[in-house]
Design a protein around this motif. Structure first.
Motif, PDB file in Angstrom:
ATOM      1  N   ILE A   1       0.888  -1.162  -0.062  1.00 29.75           N
ATOM      2  CA  ILE A   1       0.069  -0.016   0.004  1.00 29.75           C
ATOM      3  C   ILE A   1       0.749   1.472  -0.116  1.00 29.75           C
ATOM      4  CG2 ILE A   1      -1.643   1.247   1.335  1.00 29.75           C
ATOM      5  CD1 ILE A   1      -2.646  -1.235   2.597  1.00 29.75           C
ATOM      6  N   HIS A   2       0.612   2.149  -0.869  1.00 28.98           N
ATOM      7  CA  HIS A   2       1.532   3.521  -0.774  1.00 28.98           C
ATOM      8  C   HIS A   2       0.387   4.502  -1.596  1.00 28.98           C
ATOM      9  CE1 HIS A   2       1.753   2.511  -5.399  1.00 28.98           C
ATOM     10  NE2 HIS A   2       1.923   3.739  -5.171  1.00 28.98           N
ATOM     11  N   TRP A   3       0.879   5.618  -1.280  1.00 30.58           N
ATOM     12  CA  TRP A   3       0.149   7.083  -1.696  1.00 30.58           C
ATOM     13  C   TRP A   3       0.965   7.608  -2.666  1.00 30.58           C
ATOM     14  CZ3 TRP A   3       1.492   5.763   3.294  1.00 30.58           C
ATOM     15  CH2 TRP A   3       2.532   6.418   3.628  1.00 30.58           C
ATOM     16  N   ASP A   4       0.173   8.215  -3.627  1.00 29.54           N
ATOM     17  CA  ASP A   4       0.488   9.065  -4.687  1.00 29.54           C
ATOM     18  C   ASP A   4       0.529  10.560  -4.389  1.00 29.54           C
ATOM     19  OD1 ASP A   4       0.879   6.846  -6.286  1.00 29.54           O
ATOM     20  OD2 ASP A   4      -0.953   7.052  -7.420  1.00 29.54           O
ATOM     21  N   LEU A   5       1.114  11.340  -4.817  1.00 34.35           N
ATOM     22  CA  LEU A   5       1.327  12.869  -4.463  1.00 34.35           C
ATOM     23  C   LEU A   5       1.328  13.684  -5.835  1.00 34.35           C
ATOM     24  CD1 LEU A   5       3.964  13.141  -1.848  1.00 34.35           C
ATOM     25  CD2 LEU A   5       1.632  12.283  -1.674  1.00 34.35           C
ATOM     26  N   GLU A   6       0.949  14.882  -5.734  1.00 37.30           N
ATOM     27  CA  GLU A   6       1.232  15.883  -6.935  1.00 37.30           C
ATOM     28  C   GLU A   6       2.274  16.910  -6.727  1.00 37.30           C
ATOM     29  OE1 GLU A   6      -2.249  17.454  -8.421  1.00 37.30           O
ATOM     30  OE2 GLU A   6      -2.972  15.905  -9.584  1.00 37.30           O
ATOM     31  N   SER A   7       3.279  16.898  -7.193  1.00 33.17           N
ATOM     32  CA  SER A   7       4.473  18.051  -6.961  1.00 33.17           C
ATOM     33  C   SER A   7       5.130  18.501  -8.153  1.00 33.17           C
ATOM     34  CB  SER A   7       5.269  17.769  -5.594  1.00 33.17           C
ATOM     35  OG  SER A   7       6.583  18.333  -5.516  1.00 33.17           O
ATOM     36  N   SER A   8       5.678  19.578  -8.147  1.00 36.47           N
ATOM     37  CA  SER A   8       6.355  20.087  -9.082  1.00 36.47           C
ATOM     38  C   SER A   8       7.772  20.247  -8.687  1.00 36.47           C
ATOM     39  CB  SER A   8       5.834  21.370  -9.993  1.00 36.47           C
ATOM     40  OG  SER A   8       5.637  22.500  -8.642  1.00 36.47           O
ATOM     41  N   ASP A   9       7.918  19.907  -7.531  1.00 33.38           N
ATOM     42  CA  ASP A   9       9.349  20.249  -6.688  1.00 33.38           C
ATOM     43  C   ASP A   9      10.076  18.624  -6.509  1.00 33.38           C
ATOM     44  OD1 ASP A   9      11.469  21.295  -5.672  1.00 33.38           O
ATOM     45  OD2 ASP A   9      10.435  22.360  -3.994  1.00 33.38           O
ATOM     46  N   ILE A  10      10.379  18.177  -7.406  1.00 31.23           N
ATOM     47  CA  ILE A  10      11.268  16.800  -7.002  1.00 31.23           C
ATOM     48  C   ILE A  10      12.632  17.194  -6.452  1.00 31.23           C
ATOM     49  CG2 ILE A  10      12.292  14.747  -7.931  1.00 31.23           C
ATOM     50  CD1 ILE A  10       9.221  14.364  -8.136  1.00 31.23           C
ATOM     51  N   PRO A  11      13.297  18.090  -6.645  1.00 31.19           N
ATOM     52  CA  PRO A  11      14.297  18.530  -6.107  1.00 31.19           C
ATOM     53  C   PRO A  11      14.290  19.001  -4.728  1.00 31.19           C
ATOM     54  CG  PRO A  11      14.424  19.337  -8.314  1.00 31.19           C
ATOM     55  CD  PRO A  11      13.148  18.752  -8.133  1.00 31.19           C
ATOM     56  N   GLY A  12      13.242  19.453  -4.472  1.00 32.46           N
ATOM     57  CA  GLY A  12      12.665  19.994  -3.057  1.00 32.46           C
ATOM     58  C   GLY A  12      12.716  18.637  -2.187  1.00 32.46           C
ATOM     59  N   LEU A  13      11.847  17.709  -2.678  1.00 28.98           N
ATOM     60  CA  LEU A  13      11.706  16.484  -1.973  1.00 28.98           C
ATOM     61  C   LEU A  13      12.947  15.900  -1.647  1.00 28.98           C
ATOM     62  CD1 LEU A  13       8.643  15.243  -3.602  1.00 28.98           C
ATOM     63  CD2 LEU A  13       8.752  15.859  -1.312  1.00 28.98           C
ATOM     64  N   VAL A  14      13.783  15.474  -2.554  1.00 33.32           N
ATOM     65  CA  VAL A  14      15.322  14.968  -2.538  1.00 33.32           C
ATOM     66  C   VAL A  14      16.246  15.630  -1.394  1.00 33.32           C
ATOM     67  CG1 VAL A  14      17.418  14.499  -3.647  1.00 33.32           C
ATOM     68  CG2 VAL A  14      15.277  13.937  -4.641  1.00 33.32           C
ATOM     69  N   ALA A  15      16.010  17.173  -1.549  1.00 32.58           N
ATOM     70  CA  ALA A  15      16.728  18.039  -0.518  1.00 32.58           C
ATOM     71  C   ALA A  15      16.184  17.545   1.065  1.00 32.58           C
ATOM     72  CB  ALA A  15      16.567  19.525  -0.810  1.00 32.58           C
ATOM     73  N   GLN A  16      14.856  17.340   1.203  1.00 35.17           N
ATOM     74  CA  GLN A  16      14.271  16.973   2.346  1.00 35.17           C
ATOM     75  C   GLN A  16      14.675  15.734   2.805  1.00 35.17           C
ATOM     76  OE1 GLN A  16      12.892  19.151   4.653  1.00 35.17           O
ATOM     77  NE2 GLN A  16      13.675  20.671   3.131  1.00 35.17           N
ATOM     78  N   GLY A  17      15.398  14.931   2.129  1.00 43.99           N
ATOM     79  CA  GLY A  17      15.467  13.467   2.640  1.00 43.99           C
ATOM     80  C   GLY A  17      15.024  12.351   1.623  1.00 43.99           C
ATOM     81  N   ALA A  18      14.220  12.676   0.584  1.00 43.74           N
ATOM     82  CA  ALA A  18      13.336  11.422  -0.235  1.00 43.74           C
ATOM     83  C   ALA A  18      14.692  10.977  -0.930  1.00 43.74           C
ATOM     84  CB  ALA A  18      12.388  12.110  -0.836  1.00 43.74           C
TER      85      ALA A  18
END
Length: 228
Positions: A180-197
C-alpha cells in the motif's frame, strides 16, 4: 508551504478485482473493474480514489502500511471476506483482507457511508517520520506513548480523505516493497530530495510519474500537477 499535495492511494493485489470488491464494500466506495485486470475505487472526490494494481507477488510478511476502517461490527467485515487475527488484545480488532493483508477495525455505533479512518505505517522513528510527512503534505503533528505502543501522526492533511496518517514504532526492519502506498502531486522533485527523499525511478516511456522513497524507505509516487 508543503512540497506536495495528496493525490490518491494504491494497493497491490494478486487478484485486483476480488480485492477491489472487498475494499470497495468495506470503505463505502464504488468499484470499477478494468479490462487489464486492475481496478479502481471511486468516491465523492478524486482524492478518494484507490487504485488496486495487479502484482505477481502474494503477501509474505506483515504489511508495513495498512488501513484502519470504521465498522459497526466485526461480522460486517467477515461477511465481506476478512478473517480474524486478534479480537482481544487491543481497543481495535485486527483482521486480514482476502489476500492476507492486515487491517484494523474500529467499532462505531453508526458508521458513515465512507469508512476509511486512517492510514498506518510501521516506523523506526515515528516522531521523525510524522514530522517529515507533515513537512511534505502539510497538517499538524501529534504524538502519544501508551500501553498499546508509541505513535505519532499527521492530521488535517489538505485533501486527504482520511483523518490521520499514523506512524508506529516496530522492531522489525522493512524487507519488501510496501503493498500500500500513496500518490502525490508536486512540481518540486528536487525539494523532496533535498528534504531526504530518494528517487527509485524517473519518468520514462513506460511511466509518467517519479517513484520515490521517504527517509525510511517507504515508496510513494509523485505526479506533475495537472495543467490549469
Amino acid at each position: 508551504m508543503p512540497l506536495a499535495t495528496y493525490k490518491d492511494l494504491c494497493v497491490d493485489a494478486v487478484d485486483a478485482h476480488r480485492l477491489g470488491a472487498f475494499w470497495a464494500a468495506a470503505l463505502g466506495l464504488e468499484l470499477e473493474r478494468h479490462d487489464d485486470g486492475d481496478a479502481r475505487l471511486v468516491g465523492p472526490t478524486p482524492q478518494h480514489a484507490i487504485w488496486v494494481n495487479t502484482v505477481p507477488e502474494p503477501v509474505t510478511v506483515k504489511q508495513r502500511v495498512h488501513l484502519d476502517v470504521n465498522a459497526g461490527a466485526v461480522d460486517d467485515l467477515l461477511a465481506l471476506g476478512a478473517t480474524v487475527v486478534d479480537l482481544e488484545s487491543f481497543p481495535w480488532r485486527v483482521l486480514r483482507d482476502p489476500e492476507g493483508g492486515e487491517l484494523c477495525m474500529f467499532e462505531v455505533e453508526e458508521p458513515s457511508s465512507y469508512r476509511l479512518y486512517e492510514v498506518v505505517v510501521d516506523a523506526v522513528d515515528h516522531h521523525a517520520q510524522a514530522a517529515w510527512w507533515a513537512g511534505v503534505l502539510g497538517g499538524t503533528v501529534g504524538s502519544k506513548d501508551g500501553p498499546n505502543g508509541a505513535w505519532s501522526w499527521v492530521e488535517g492533511i489538505p485533501g486527504a480523505p482520511f483523518g490521520y496518517l499514523v506512524f508506529g514504532t516496530v522492531p522489525e526492519p522493512k524487507t519488501v516493497k510496501n503493498r500500500i502506498h500513496w500518490d502525490l502531486e508536486s512540481s518540486d522533485i528536487p525539494g523532496l530530495v533535498a528534504q531526504g527523499a530518494g528517487i527509485l525511478r524517473e519518468p520514462d516511456d513506460v511511466i509518467r510519474w517519479t517513484i520515490m522513497v521517504d527517509p525510511e524507505g517507504n515508496e510513494f509516487c509523485v505526479f506533475a500537477p495537472e495543467p490549469g
